[in-house]
Write a protein that holds these residues in place. Sequence first.
Motif, PDB file in Angstrom:
ATOM      1  N   ILE A 178      58.838  44.302  28.393  1.00 12.17           N
ATOM      2  CA  ILE A 178      59.541  43.085  28.842  1.00 12.17           C
ATOM      3  C   ILE A 178      60.224  43.329  30.194  1.00 12.17           C
ATOM      4  CG2 ILE A 178      61.454  41.517  28.317  1.00 12.17           C
ATOM      5  CD1 ILE A 178      60.725  41.959  25.315  1.00 12.17           C
ATOM      6  N   VAL A 179      60.925  44.484  30.312  1.00 11.67           N
ATOM      7  CA  VAL A 179      61.587  44.804  31.587  1.00 11.67           C
ATOM      8  C   VAL A 179      60.558  44.894  32.713  1.00 11.67           C
ATOM      9  CG1 VAL A 179      62.955  46.525  32.831  1.00 11.67           C
ATOM     10  CG2 VAL A 179      63.497  46.004  30.457  1.00 11.67           C
ATOM     11  N   PHE A 180      59.405  45.483  32.392  1.00  8.00           N
ATOM     12  CA  PHE A 180      58.330  45.606  33.374  1.00  8.00           C
ATOM     13  C   PHE A 180      57.873  44.225  33.841  1.00  8.00           C
ATOM     14  CE2 PHE A 180      53.665  45.847  34.134  1.00  8.00           C
ATOM     15  CZ  PHE A 180      53.669  46.681  35.231  1.00  8.00           C
ATOM     16  N   GLY A 181      57.781  43.293  32.904  1.00 12.07           N
ATOM     17  CA  GLY A 181      57.394  41.931  33.260  1.00 12.07           C
ATOM     18  C   GLY A 181      58.406  41.285  34.191  1.00 12.07           C
ATOM     19  N   LEU A 182      59.704  41.464  33.851  1.00  9.99           N
ATOM     20  CA  LEU A 182      60.777  40.905  34.688  1.00  9.99           C
ATOM     21  C   LEU A 182      60.757  41.500  36.090  1.00  9.99           C
ATOM     22  CD1 LEU A 182      64.074  40.818  32.586  1.00  9.99           C
ATOM     23  CD2 LEU A 182      63.147  39.018  34.039  1.00  9.99           C
ATOM     24  N   ALA A 183      60.686  42.840  36.132  1.00  9.08           N
ATOM     25  CA  ALA A 183      60.700  43.518  37.427  1.00  9.08           C
ATOM     26  C   ALA A 183      59.456  43.147  38.226  1.00  9.08           C
ATOM     27  CB  ALA A 183      60.793  45.023  37.232  1.00  9.08           C
ATOM     28  N   GLY A 184      58.369  42.889  37.517  1.00  9.75           N
ATOM     29  CA  GLY A 184      57.142  42.467  38.185  1.00  9.75           C
ATOM     30  C   GLY A 184      57.296  41.081  38.797  1.00  9.75           C
ATOM     31  N   LEU A 185      57.988  40.179  38.072  1.00  8.95           N
ATOM     32  CA  LEU A 185      58.237  38.850  38.642  1.00  8.95           C
ATOM     33  C   LEU A 185      59.063  38.968  39.922  1.00  8.95           C
ATOM     34  CD1 LEU A 185      58.964  36.681  35.463  1.00  8.95           C
ATOM     35  CD2 LEU A 185      56.945  36.641  36.943  1.00  8.95           C
ATOM     36  N   LEU A 186      60.045  39.888  39.906  1.00  9.78           N
ATOM     37  CA  LEU A 186      60.849  40.091  41.120  1.00  9.78           C
ATOM     38  C   LEU A 186      59.964  40.579  42.270  1.00  9.78           C
ATOM     39  CD1 LEU A 186      63.964  41.772  39.469  1.00  9.78           C
ATOM     40  CD2 LEU A 186      63.860  39.487  40.467  1.00  9.78           C
ATOM     41  N   ALA A 187      58.980  41.434  41.925  1.00  8.22           N
ATOM     42  CA  ALA A 187      58.061  41.910  42.966  1.00  8.22           C
ATOM     43  C   ALA A 187      57.285  40.737  43.563  1.00  8.22           C
ATOM     44  CB  ALA A 187      57.105  42.952  42.393  1.00  8.22           C
ATOM     45  N   MET A 188      56.962  39.756  42.722  1.00  7.34           N
ATOM     46  CA  MET A 188      56.252  38.578  43.238  1.00  7.34           C
ATOM     47  C   MET A 188      57.138  37.823  44.226  1.00  7.34           C
ATOM     48  SD  MET A 188      53.401  38.942  41.898  1.00  7.34           S
ATOM     49  CE  MET A 188      53.612  40.659  41.457  1.00  7.34           C
ATOM     50  N   VAL A 189      58.442  37.746  43.913  1.00 10.06           N
ATOM     51  CA  VAL A 189      59.371  37.082  44.845  1.00 10.06           C
ATOM     52  C   VAL A 189      59.385  37.827  46.177  1.00 10.06           C
ATOM     53  CG1 VAL A 189      61.773  36.428  45.247  1.00 10.06           C
ATOM     54  CG2 VAL A 189      60.803  36.245  42.941  1.00 10.06           C
ATOM     55  N   VAL A 190      59.445  39.177  46.091  1.00  9.25           N
ATOM     56  CA  VAL A 190      59.438  39.997  47.304  1.00  9.25           C
ATOM     57  C   VAL A 190      58.178  39.716  48.123  1.00  9.25           C
ATOM     58  CG1 VAL A 190      59.175  42.369  48.132  1.00  9.25           C
ATOM     59  CG2 VAL A 190      60.909  41.834  46.410  1.00  9.25           C
ATOM     60  N   ARG A 191      57.019  39.737  47.444  1.00 13.97           N
ATOM     61  CA  ARG A 191      55.763  39.549  48.177  1.00 13.97           C
ATOM     62  C   ARG A 191      55.631  38.131  48.707  1.00 13.97           C
ATOM     63  NH1 ARG A 191      54.509  43.324  50.883  1.00 13.97           N
ATOM     64  NH2 ARG A 191      53.303  41.630  51.760  1.00 13.97           N
ATOM     65  N   TRP A 192      56.212  37.166  47.993  1.00 12.40           N
ATOM     66  CA  TRP A 192      56.176  35.789  48.477  1.00 12.40           C
ATOM     67  C   TRP A 192      56.955  35.673  49.784  1.00 12.40           C
ATOM     68  CZ3 TRP A 192      53.170  31.880  47.863  1.00 12.40           C
ATOM     69  CH2 TRP A 192      53.569  30.616  48.314  1.00 12.40           C
ATOM     70  N   GLU A 193      58.142  36.288  49.808  1.00 12.10           N
ATOM     71  CA  GLU A 193      58.961  36.267  51.025  1.00 12.10           C
ATOM     72  C   GLU A 193      58.210  36.912  52.191  1.00 12.10           C
ATOM     73  OE1 GLU A 193      62.653  35.432  51.770  1.00 12.10           O
ATOM     74  OE2 GLU A 193      61.559  35.565  53.658  1.00 12.10           O
ATOM     75  N   LEU A 194      57.459  37.979  51.897  1.00 17.52           N
ATOM     76  CA  LEU A 194      56.813  38.735  52.971  1.00 17.52           C
ATOM     77  C   LEU A 194      55.421  38.206  53.329  1.00 17.52           C
ATOM     78  CD1 LEU A 194      57.914  42.299  51.903  1.00 17.52           C
ATOM     79  CD2 LEU A 194      58.730  40.999  53.865  1.00 17.52           C
ATOM     80  N   VAL A 253      67.166  40.843  45.299  1.00 18.50           N
ATOM     81  CA  VAL A 253      65.928  40.834  44.514  1.00 18.50           C
ATOM     82  C   VAL A 253      65.219  42.183  44.625  1.00 18.50           C
ATOM     83  CG1 VAL A 253      63.604  39.849  44.405  1.00 18.50           C
ATOM     84  CG2 VAL A 253      65.583  38.346  44.606  1.00 18.50           C
ATOM     85  N   MET A 254      65.143  42.703  45.863  1.00 24.00           N
ATOM     86  CA  MET A 254      64.483  43.987  46.099  1.00 24.00           C
ATOM     87  C   MET A 254      65.220  45.119  45.355  1.00 24.00           C
ATOM     88  SD  MET A 254      64.953  46.849  48.235  1.00 24.00           S
ATOM     89  CE  MET A 254      66.044  46.288  49.536  1.00 24.00           C
ATOM     90  N   SER A 255      66.559  45.073  45.377  1.00 16.72           N
ATOM     91  CA  SER A 255      67.336  46.124  44.708  1.00 16.72           C
ATOM     92  C   SER A 255      67.105  46.099  43.200  1.00 16.72           C
ATOM     93  CB  SER A 255      68.839  45.945  44.983  1.00 16.72           C
ATOM     94  OG  SER A 255      69.103  46.013  46.363  1.00 16.72           O
ATOM     95  N   LEU A 256      67.128  44.890  42.643  1.00 17.16           N
ATOM     96  CA  LEU A 256      66.961  44.762  41.191  1.00 17.16           C
ATOM     97  C   LEU A 256      65.536  45.171  40.783  1.00 17.16           C
ATOM     98  CD1 LEU A 256      68.540  43.939  38.695  1.00 17.16           C
ATOM     99  CD2 LEU A 256      67.815  41.590  39.034  1.00 17.16           C
ATOM    100  N   HIS A 257      64.552  44.752  41.588  1.00 24.36           N
ATOM    101  CA  HIS A 257      63.173  45.180  41.326  1.00 24.36           C
ATOM    102  C   HIS A 257      63.099  46.704  41.294  1.00 24.36           C
ATOM    103  CE1 HIS A 257      58.885  45.939  41.790  1.00 24.36           C
ATOM    104  NE2 HIS A 257      59.140  46.597  42.904  1.00 24.36           N
ATOM    105  N   GLY A 258      63.726  47.342  42.283  1.00 26.52           N
ATOM    106  CA  GLY A 258      63.646  48.803  42.388  1.00 26.52           C
ATOM    107  C   GLY A 258      64.214  49.491  41.166  1.00 26.52           C
ATOM    108  N   ILE A 259      65.434  49.127  40.785  1.00 26.13           N
ATOM    109  CA  ILE A 259      66.075  49.890  39.701  1.00 26.13           C
ATOM    110  C   ILE A 259      65.412  49.592  38.359  1.00 26.13           C
ATOM    111  CG2 ILE A 259      67.957  48.256  39.147  1.00 26.13           C
ATOM    112  CD1 ILE A 259      68.143  52.116  39.227  1.00 26.13           C
TER     113      ILE A 259
END
Length: 470
Positions: A22-38, A53-59
């Motif tokens: 579940i955490v992996f799924g959440l952190a993965g969604l954050l990665a999508m936000v990061v990639r969307w911005e970029l 978003v980037m910090s939370l994805h990382g940890i």
Amino acid sequence: RFFCFNTDHKVIGVQYLVTFVIVFGLAGLLAMVVRWELLTPARDLGGDAYNQVMSLHGILMVAVAVAAVLGGLGNYCVPLMIGARDMAFPRLNALSYWLIPPVAVLLLTAPFVGGWDSGWTAYPPLSVVNAGGQVLFIVAIVIFGLSSILGGLNAIATILRMRAPGMTMLRMPIFVWSVFAASIISLLFTQFFAASLILVLLDRVAGTQFFEAAGGGNPLLYQHLFWFYSHPAVYVMILPGFGITLEVLAHFSRKPLFAYRAAVAGFLGIVVLSGVVWAHHMFTSGMANFMQIPFMTLTELISIPTGLVFLSALGTIWRGRLWLRTPMLFALAVLFNFAIGGVTGIYLADVATDIHLQDTYFVVAHFHNTLIGGTVFAIFAGIYYWFPKMTGRMLDETLGKIQFAIMFIGFNLTFFPMHMSGLLGMPRRVYTYSEGMGWDLWNLLSTIGAFTIAAAVLVFMINFVVSIML
Ligand code: CU1
């Protein structure tokens, strides 16, 4: 049983696995936000939101990589593999798991008190002066660290003391050795991360000046303490991944593991070297020049024990009768992906090239190749391989192969271009970037790739639900 305090190692293993999927799924969604911005240089979220978003994805991803294999598959498989009735300290084991939900709550409430924008590395001086979410981050990590230390202690005690008669150390399945090696690192090194963050906390709330140059402190001290844990931590993440990979390769090559003792020596060599390479993260941070060559040399020595693990892997599939089921595909992909991550690591360990590559997307490409391409692919190999043991059902093989194909393509489409944007000088940790630098195309490809990985994970989730229900 699965929602309560339970001391059975199998239940705890499943609790860990489900939690971290579940955490992996959440952190993965954050990665999508990061990639969307970029996706384009245009500003969508803006700097503050992006940094959080980037910090939370990382940890969150670091937590997944540290705990999913050790806590999940380690807990489930190790006692079974060595013929023990349970872990050495079952109640401590349950405690290690139940320390995790408070960590999740703290990290996920941090955005409501201003969040924190210092990345998972939390370097001062920023982490001493930023918003209050940083305090929640620190408390969360100290608790998470305690869980890792207790988990490591438990695994070591179990492996040393609880083996069935006749199960000598050198007869243990290779996965058990990988858990043993990673647990030594967890037990010995995690305290340094906690200590460094507690010093930050004291600087924030108690008026100390450990990292405040004006008061006689030194911000570089933090980086030494932090990386003294956080370099070894990457082996906590990858060693059990290697263990799964070797188990799966041997099984699906229908051969015993090649050069078992060399693989064990490789794991232990990695443990020893992991403690003496941390300053390779600091070649450009103003550290004394005379320290550069020793740390470069020691870091590059890691190729030798890692090479032993690869020798074992390649010798195992050599002239095997390969059975290309889903776990085997993931395990073979680990070799391919991690080889890229390993080779790019040499350029980052080398002072002369690192000075150019430091803090560019080349670094991001490198560690995602090792941690997604290595650890996450290995987790999927392990889940597909051991799911029948855990549930009495198979995961669907067709969906598994579809997931693998999409994920392998998406993964390489995401991270290969990052080497290019990094070589062209694109800095990491930015929410926008200059046009006309040749970075646009590579960012477009990375973003398409990232959403492709997300599609693959979705296929896994569907496969998981369908296989449990039907
Ligand atoms: Cu490192």
